[in-house]
Scaffold this motif. Structure first.
Motif, short mmCIF file in Angstrom:
data_model
loop_
_atom_site.label_atom_id
_atom_site.label_comp_id
_atom_site.label_asym_id
_atom_site.label_seq_id
_atom_site.Cartn_x
_atom_site.Cartn_y
_atom_site.Cartn_z
N ASP A 7 0.86 -1.18 0.00
CA ASP A 7 0.00 0.00 0.00
C ASP A 7 0.90 1.24 0.00
N TRP A 8 1.29 1.67 -1.19
CA TRP A 8 2.23 2.78 -1.28
C TRP A 8 1.62 4.10 -0.84
N SER A 9 0.32 4.24 -0.96
CA SER A 9 -0.31 5.48 -0.47
C SER A 9 -0.18 5.58 1.05
N GLY A 10 -0.30 4.43 1.72
CA GLY A 10 -0.11 4.43 3.17
C GLY A 10 1.33 4.70 3.56
N VAL A 11 2.26 4.16 2.78
CA VAL A 11 3.69 4.39 3.05
C VAL A 11 4.01 5.87 2.85
N LEU A 12 3.46 6.46 1.79
CA LEU A 12 3.71 7.88 1.54
C LEU A 12 3.12 8.74 2.66
N ALA A 13 1.97 8.35 3.17
CA ALA A 13 1.37 9.11 4.28
C ALA A 13 2.27 9.05 5.51
N LEU A 14 2.85 7.87 5.76
CA LEU A 14 3.78 7.75 6.88
C LEU A 14 4.99 8.64 6.66
N ALA A 15 5.56 8.60 5.45
CA ALA A 15 6.73 9.42 5.15
C ALA A 15 6.43 10.91 5.31
N THR A 16 5.25 11.32 4.87
CA THR A 16 4.86 12.73 4.99
C THR A 16 4.75 13.14 6.45
N GLY A 17 4.17 12.28 7.26
CA GLY A 17 4.06 12.59 8.69
C GLY A 17 5.41 12.67 9.36
N LEU A 18 6.32 11.78 8.98
CA LEU A 18 7.66 11.80 9.58
C LEU A 18 8.45 13.02 9.11
N GLU A 19 8.22 13.45 7.88
CA GLU A 19 8.88 14.67 7.41
C GLU A 19 8.41 15.87 8.22
N ARG A 20 7.12 15.94 8.50
CA ARG A 20 6.61 17.04 9.32
C ARG A 20 7.29 17.04 10.69
N ARG A 21 7.52 15.85 11.23
CA ARG A 21 8.18 15.76 12.54
C ARG A 21 9.61 16.29 12.46
N LEU A 22 10.34 15.88 11.42
CA LEU A 22 11.73 16.33 11.29
C LEU A 22 11.85 17.79 10.90
N ALA A 23 10.77 18.38 10.38
CA ALA A 23 10.81 19.79 9.98
C ALA A 23 10.31 20.72 11.08
N GLY A 24 9.89 20.16 12.22
CA GLY A 24 9.32 20.98 13.27
C GLY A 24 10.05 20.83 14.59
N GLY A 25 9.61 21.60 15.56
CA GLY A 25 10.18 21.50 16.90
C GLY A 25 11.54 22.15 17.03
N MET A 26 12.13 22.02 18.21
CA MET A 26 13.38 22.71 18.52
C MET A 26 14.57 22.23 17.68
N PHE A 27 14.49 20.98 17.18
CA PHE A 27 15.59 20.46 16.39
C PHE A 27 15.32 20.51 14.89
N GLY A 28 14.10 20.89 14.50
CA GLY A 28 13.74 20.82 13.09
C GLY A 28 13.47 22.14 12.40
N ARG A 29 13.03 23.14 13.14
CA ARG A 29 12.64 24.41 12.51
C ARG A 29 13.88 25.20 12.10
N GLY A 30 14.25 25.01 10.84
CA GLY A 30 15.49 25.60 10.36
C GLY A 30 15.52 27.11 10.43
N ASP A 31 14.39 27.78 10.19
CA ASP A 31 14.39 29.24 10.23
C ASP A 31 14.73 29.74 11.63
N ASP A 32 14.15 29.09 12.65
CA ASP A 32 14.48 29.47 14.03
C ASP A 32 15.93 29.18 14.36
#
Length: 374
Positions: A7-32
């Motif tokens: 189920d590649w659509s499910g895999v892509l949804a997982l990848a998208t959620g994990l990307e949001r995690r790595l792009a946010g928070g104190m260790f992910g928000r590059g602009d901050d």
């Protein structure tokens, strides 16, 4: 035997959620993270200038990447000397940089590279044959002389083909990782060189990544390398405001982690282990996104699948290694939080299926990515 249907659509949804995690928070928000680093180096310039009796304008933020890179490198080195009580050497080093800055800051050739805030990696134009570009490469080569890889690189003339190749790589990167891609390359400049190594980063010349022009023929490989080296800058920026390494950490006496690829007897310090862990975790998501994109094309999915296995297996190796008491003790409070944050992503990827139906967890020691079921 029929291969499992994925189920590649499910895999892509997982990848998208994990990307949001790595792009946010104190260790992910590059602009901050970048703004914090910029504020730190702005204040450090004032502090060092006042301590050493220099003009604050000579250590103020520079408007072109080459001089800003040299400024931050000089401030880091000068601060180490001042904290060690060697005020005279610190003053001499910073004074030498101030004089160098005054000599070159009005050079019109540098103006072509003054592009603050660009969201794509640009090849430096004032580079080959330019004294500031050659100075950056000389420092990079000096740093390599003290490592196992003593490769020497040389600048190459600016070519339109290099800019085109970097644009193609940026397109691959930002398509695969639309949150992380543009963010991680923000403010990064590329020094294109000729040499045996594919790429490099040197903390003594921050904001610059070094990339061999011979890899430009492959936009996916170029995108991976730009992501890899730019992540080293992001982690360096994190370190100026976060307790990443323990107080008194010394790299030469760090606990070591065996690395079972790249040759026998390879050992990484705690600092290097974290840098590699940070890169391979992000790189796993990059190749997972590409695999999802090419899932229905057996000819194109083989490369991303193999590189996903390699990246994830290596990230998992560092995940387990940095959890050991010996290595964990080398990190500060924020460093341990960072390793735990990365581990959440690595562990969430464990059961991601490959085209042949086997999960990534079945390939935990496939550090080369070869022989992946397709």
């Amino acid at each position: 035997m029929t291969a499992a249907v994925v189920d590649w659509s499910g895999v892509l949804a997982l990848a998208t959620g994990l990307e949001r995690r790595l792009a946010g928070g104190m260790f992910g928000r590059g602009d901050d993270i970048r703004r914090t680093a910029a504020a730190y180096y702005r204040g450090l310039g004032v502090l060092c200038a006042q301590t050493c009796g220099l003009d604050t304008a000579d250590l103020a933020p520079a408007g072109v990447p080459q001089l800003e890179s040299l400024r931050r490198g000089a401030l880091d080195a000068g601060l180490r000397l001042l904290l060690a009580g060697d005020v005279e050497q610190g003053r001499a080093l910073l004074g030498e940089h101030a004089a160098y800055r005054r000599t070159h800051q009005d050079d019109p050739a540098l103006a072509a590279d003054a592009a603050p805030g660009r969201a794509r990696p640009g090849a430096l134009q004032a580079w080959h044959g330019h004294p500031v570009g050659e100075e950056l490469v000389a420092r990079f080569n000096t740093s390599m002389a003290g490592t196992a890889d003593t490769s020497v690189v040389a600048t190459v003339p600016s070519r339109p083909e290099s800019g085109t190749a970097l644009l193609a790589a940026a397109e691959v990167l930002t398509t695969a990782l639309p949150l992380i891609g543009p963010d991680v390359v923000e403010g990064i400049s590329v020094g294109v060189y000729d040499g045996a190594m594919n790429s490099g980063y040197y903390a003594g010349t921050p904001l610059i990544i070094y990339v061999s022009e011979r890899i430009f023929a492959d936009p996916v490989r170029t995108a991976e390398i730009v992501l890899h080296e730019s992540l080293h800058q992001k982690l360096a920026d994190l370190g100026v405001a976060r307790d990443i390494l323990r107080a008194g950490y010394v790299d030469e006496s760090s606990e070591l982690l065996p690395v079972p690829w790249g040759g026998p007897g390879r050992l990484f310090s705690a600092d290097r282990s974290l840098a590699a862990y940070h890169v391979y975790t992000h790189q796993s998501l990059f190749y997972l996104a590409l695999l999802c994109r090419y899932a229905d094309d057996p000819a194109r999915r083989a490369g991303p699948a193999g590189n996903l296995v390699k990246s994830w297996a290596r990230a998992r190796h560092f995940a387990r290694g940095t959890e050991t008491p010996a290595l964990a003790g080398e990190y500060g409070v924020d460093g341990r939080r960072l390793t735990a944050w990365l581990a959440e992503v690595v562990d969430a990827l464990a059961e991601v299926p490959l085209p042949g139906g086997s999960p990534l967890s079945a390939h935990a020691e496939n550090y080369t990515g070869v022989s992946v079921p397709s």
